[in-house]
Write a protein that holds these residues in place. Structure first.
Motif, PDB file in Angstrom:
ATOM      1  N   PRO A  32       0.822  -1.208   0.000  1.00  0.00           N
ATOM      2  CA  PRO A  32       0.000   0.000   0.000  1.00  0.00           C
ATOM      3  C   PRO A  32       0.858   1.261   0.000  1.00  0.00           C
ATOM      4  O   PRO A  32       1.923   1.292   0.611  1.00  0.00           O
ATOM      5  N   LYS A  33       0.413   2.246  -0.689  1.00  0.00           N
ATOM      6  CA  LYS A  33       1.049   3.560  -0.705  1.00  0.00           C
ATOM      7  C   LYS A  33      -0.058   4.604  -0.635  1.00  0.00           C
ATOM      8  O   LYS A  33      -1.081   4.481  -1.317  1.00  0.00           O
ATOM      9  N   PRO A  34       0.107   5.638   0.173  1.00  0.00           N
ATOM     10  CA  PRO A  34      -0.923   6.674   0.223  1.00  0.00           C
ATOM     11  C   PRO A  34      -0.940   7.512  -1.048  1.00  0.00           C
ATOM     12  O   PRO A  34       0.049   7.587  -1.789  1.00  0.00           O
ATOM     13  N   VAL A  35      -2.079   8.128  -1.277  1.00  0.00           N
ATOM     14  CA  VAL A  35      -2.260   9.020  -2.419  1.00  0.00           C
ATOM     15  C   VAL A  35      -2.448  10.439  -1.911  1.00  0.00           C
ATOM     16  O   VAL A  35      -3.218  10.670  -0.967  1.00  0.00           O
ATOM     17  N   TRP A  36      -1.715  11.354  -2.503  1.00  0.00           N
ATOM     18  CA  TRP A  36      -1.915  12.772  -2.214  1.00  0.00           C
ATOM     19  C   TRP A  36      -2.733  13.386  -3.335  1.00  0.00           C
ATOM     20  O   TRP A  36      -2.328  13.334  -4.507  1.00  0.00           O
ATOM     21  N   LEU A  37      -3.863  13.966  -2.981  1.00  0.00           N
ATOM     22  CA  LEU A  37      -4.683  14.694  -3.947  1.00  0.00           C
ATOM     23  C   LEU A  37      -4.278  16.166  -3.847  1.00  0.00           C
ATOM     24  O   LEU A  37      -4.869  16.947  -3.115  1.00  0.00           O
ATOM     25  N   THR A  38      -3.229  16.531  -4.571  1.00  0.00           N
ATOM     26  CA  THR A  38      -2.644  17.856  -4.364  1.00  0.00           C
ATOM     27  C   THR A  38      -3.319  18.964  -5.157  1.00  0.00           C
ATOM     28  O   THR A  38      -2.925  20.122  -5.044  1.00  0.00           O
ATOM     29  N   GLU A  39      -4.318  18.627  -5.939  1.00  0.00           N
ATOM     30  CA  GLU A  39      -5.228  19.615  -6.509  1.00  0.00           C
ATOM     31  C   GLU A  39      -6.612  18.981  -6.528  1.00  0.00           C
ATOM     32  O   GLU A  39      -6.818  17.948  -7.159  1.00  0.00           O
ATOM     33  N   VAL A  40      -7.537  19.601  -5.825  1.00  0.00           N
ATOM     34  CA  VAL A  40      -8.921  19.149  -5.827  1.00  0.00           C
ATOM     35  C   VAL A  40      -9.821  20.357  -6.013  1.00  0.00           C
ATOM     36  O   VAL A  40      -9.769  21.305  -5.225  1.00  0.00           O
ATOM     37  N   SER A  41     -10.618  20.346  -7.067  1.00  0.00           N
ATOM     38  CA  SER A  41     -11.657  21.354  -7.254  1.00  0.00           C
ATOM     39  C   SER A  41     -12.390  21.049  -8.544  1.00  0.00           C
ATOM     40  O   SER A  41     -11.868  20.348  -9.426  1.00  0.00           O
ATOM     41  N   PHE A  42     -13.589  21.571  -8.656  1.00  0.00           N
ATOM     42  CA  PHE A  42     -14.292  21.502  -9.915  1.00  0.00           C
ATOM     43  C   PHE A  42     -13.459  22.199 -10.982  1.00  0.00           C
ATOM     44  O   PHE A  42     -12.782  23.178 -10.714  1.00  0.00           O
ATOM     45  N   PRO A  99     -10.203   5.919   1.472  1.00  0.00           N
ATOM     46  CA  PRO A  99      -9.259   5.838   2.599  1.00  0.00           C
ATOM     47  C   PRO A  99      -7.795   5.762   2.195  1.00  0.00           C
ATOM     48  O   PRO A  99      -6.920   5.954   3.037  1.00  0.00           O
ATOM     49  N   ALA A 100      -7.514   5.484   0.912  1.00  0.00           N
ATOM     50  CA  ALA A 100      -6.113   5.462   0.472  1.00  0.00           C
ATOM     51  C   ALA A 100      -5.528   6.864   0.392  1.00  0.00           C
ATOM     52  O   ALA A 100      -4.311   7.022   0.311  1.00  0.00           O
ATOM     53  N   THR A 101      -6.379   7.886   0.412  1.00  0.00           N
ATOM     54  CA  THR A 101      -5.875   9.251   0.293  1.00  0.00           C
ATOM     55  C   THR A 101      -5.379   9.751   1.644  1.00  0.00           C
ATOM     56  O   THR A 101      -5.951   9.457   2.691  1.00  0.00           O
ATOM     57  N   ASP A 102      -4.302  10.519   1.588  1.00  0.00           N
ATOM     58  CA  ASP A 102      -3.632  10.977   2.801  1.00  0.00           C
ATOM     59  C   ASP A 102      -3.589  12.488   2.906  1.00  0.00           C
ATOM     60  O   ASP A 102      -3.180  13.032   3.936  1.00  0.00           O
ATOM     61  N   LEU A 103      -3.988  13.161   1.835  1.00  0.00           N
ATOM     62  CA  LEU A 103      -3.849  14.611   1.776  1.00  0.00           C
ATOM     63  C   LEU A 103      -4.719  15.115   0.634  1.00  0.00           C
ATOM     64  O   LEU A 103      -4.790  14.484  -0.421  1.00  0.00           O
ATOM     65  N   ALA A 104      -5.408  16.232   0.850  1.00  0.00           N
ATOM     66  CA  ALA A 104      -6.230  16.839  -0.207  1.00  0.00           C
ATOM     67  C   ALA A 104      -6.062  18.347  -0.132  1.00  0.00           C
ATOM     68  O   ALA A 104      -6.388  18.966   0.877  1.00  0.00           O
ATOM     69  N   GLU A 105      -5.549  18.917  -1.214  1.00  0.00           N
ATOM     70  CA  GLU A 105      -5.305  20.359  -1.260  1.00  0.00           C
ATOM     71  C   GLU A 105      -6.352  21.015  -2.155  1.00  0.00           C
ATOM     72  O   GLU A 105      -6.484  20.662  -3.331  1.00  0.00           O
TER      73      GLU A 105
END
Length: 503
Positions: free
Chosen positions: A316-326, A358-364
């Motif tokens: 397992p490796k976490p996922v960073w969602l470093t850009e989130v928006s419409f 749950p695999a996500t670790d960060l959301a910007e």
């Protein structure tokens, strides 16, 4: 071409989602705050909303949450709102950034990070900044230091792995550390798997090139310098139908190349992988399709989780969602981007990703400052209009405040609630706990007010809630024009139509 136009033409084909036109939704309830709005009401959602009587609230499956989950981008692109002669962000920007309650601050940019010259405080050669719309604007490490001194949270550095060298980027990180800025998180480039920019394919024709020349060796070198540093590599969604062919096998190609560097002692696996979430909507927003639009976030947690858990990277490796928006693309009349509705959309998107992926670790959230509703703050310095929190900014601020120091997230379930679109739930809720506190955020995405039970220690707790509501099709520039209120709930809580509630 302006920065705004350039950025809005950067449609991520790999991430785009086409939503089928669904069940029309209805007459918006009376007296919604905001500016001008679009017509075309129907009665469909009103009928669905009547089922709200007797709504019961339960809890879904909890999972652990990173206390650094919700962040904001302190993006160079926000400089587009400042006129020539402005060399950096005004002093007011830093406390405003802190007021968003970010857990991390992403710097210096997205696309521009791939061209970033840190000693100049600007990108050089970025085709989306040519000519630079604000050639005098810079953001240096000293500006990031000011941001850190206000927010007291670590930055996520987006390294220039494309047009700069490892040695020079190491100098930047060393200077940051000397300046008192934590070096805790780095991204190895931005969206290099995509095809909207021909430079990406020139520097990295395939994931093999990226893995062998960047991910493996840079991860090893940076880890040797900073043993606790978290290093993330660019990942794709592995969509076999993607028009961007190199993205289809990007993850596998990258991983095979990284594995080869590890085997010969010249590389290291990264600690996480980067994905961006920028959904699109193919139609102008009217009150007849607003339910269909607001149902859009529902598919994204499963999409992200599937890619994160079934990708070609070692798990397992976490996922960073470093850009989130419409998405910023608004090439037609009456786009959702200019409305209060996009604040509801982005709030639902972030809440569902936190609870359902749950695999996500960060959301910007993609950017703090700019000139549009899709930034957390908007301003018009040329006309002496100061920075103002947008509806998006208020929604994401409340969510970040609720998630601050949380270590667990629990989705809420609603029985007997209204539906929107093609039968999607009209109510969305999450609870955050940890760090000695607990917070709940609730969305009513339907056109009907809904009353839910509250109880001490229950899924919806007693107490004082902050609330905001409005017409989702209304063009609303500032959060203040929505007139946020507070309400105390002891036995029941009424969720107004198209509302956000937070305790």
């Amino acid at each position: 071409m302006s920065l705004r136009t350039n950025r809005r033409l950067r449609v991520r084909t790999a991430l785009g989602v086409t939503l089928a036109a669904g069940l029309a939704v209805a007459t918006a309830t009376a007296a919604m705050a905001g500016g001008s709005h679009r017509t075309g009401h129907t009665a469909a959602d009103t009928a669905a909303g009547r089922t709200a009587a007797g709504v019961t609230v339960g809890t879904g499956t909890s999972h652990s949450l990173s206390p650094s989950y919700f962040g904001f981008a302190f993006d160079y692109g926000g400089g587009s709102i400042y006129p020539s002669g402005t060399t950096g962000y005004p002093a007011a920007a830093y406390p405003e950034l802190a007021a968003l309650s970010p857990a991390t601050v992403r710097w210096p940019a997205g696309t521009s990070a791939n061209y970033w010259v840190w000693t100049k405080g600007q990108p050089v050669g970025d085709p989306y900044m040519t000519p630079n719309p604000t050639p005098d604007f810079h953001t240096y490490l000293s500006d990031l230091e000011k941001a850190y001194n206000q927010t007291h949270v670590p930055p996520v550095f987006v390294l220039n792995v494309m047009t700069d060298s490892l040695a020079d980027q190491e100098k930047m990180l060393a200077q940051a550390q000397t300046d008192g800025i934590p070096v805790d998180y780095v991204e190895l480039g931005n969206e290099l798997d995509l095809c909207f920019n021909s430079d990406y394919a020139k520097y990295f024709p395939t994931g093999t090139d990226y893995g062998s020349t960047v991910v493996g060796p840079w991860s090893l070198a940076l880890h040797n310098l900073y043993p606790d540093l978290q290093i993330a590599a660019v990942a794709g969604y592995e969509d076999p139908t993607n028009a961007c062919v190199r993205d289809r096998t990007w993850n596998l190609d990258t991983q095979n190349a990284v594995a080869a560097t590890v085997a010969n002692g010249t590389g290291r696996e990264p600690d996480a992988y980067i994905m961006h979430v920028h959904p699109t909507y193919p139609n102008a927003l009217t009150s007849s399709n607003v339910g269909d639009f607001l149902a859009g976030p529902d598919s994204w947690p499963a999409k992200v989780q599937k890619t994160a858990t079934q990708s070609d990277f070692p798990l397992p490796k976490p996922v960073w969602l470093t850009e989130v928006s419409f998405s910023l693309s608004d090439t037609f009349t009456d786009p959702p981007q200019d409305t209060y509705g996009v604040a509801l959309y982005n709030s639902s998107l972030l809440m569902q990703l936190a609870a359902g992926a749950p695999a996500t670790d960060l959301a910007e959230f993609w950017a703090a400052f700019g000139s549009e509703n899709s930034y957390a703050y908007t301003a018009d310095p040329k006309n002496d209009v100061p920075l103002a929190l947008t509806p998006d900014g208020l929604a994401t601020q409340w969510l970040a405040q609720a998630g601050t120091k949380a270590t667990s997230v629990t989705p809420l379930t609603f029985t007997g609630g209204p539906t929107i679109g093609n039968g999607s739930p009209g109510l969305v809720g999450v609870s955050f706990s940890g760090g000695g506190t607990a917070h709940t955020v609730l969305l009513n995405l339907s056109s009907t007010p809904v009353t839910v039970p509250v109880s001490a220690g229950g899924p919806v707790p007693t107490g004082t809630y902050q609330q905001v509501a409005g017409d989702p099709t209304a063009i609303v520039r500032t959060a203040a024009s929505l007139s946020p209120t507070t309400v105390t709930a002891s036995r029941t809580l009424t969720l107004p139509a198209y509302s956000i509630s937070k305790i």
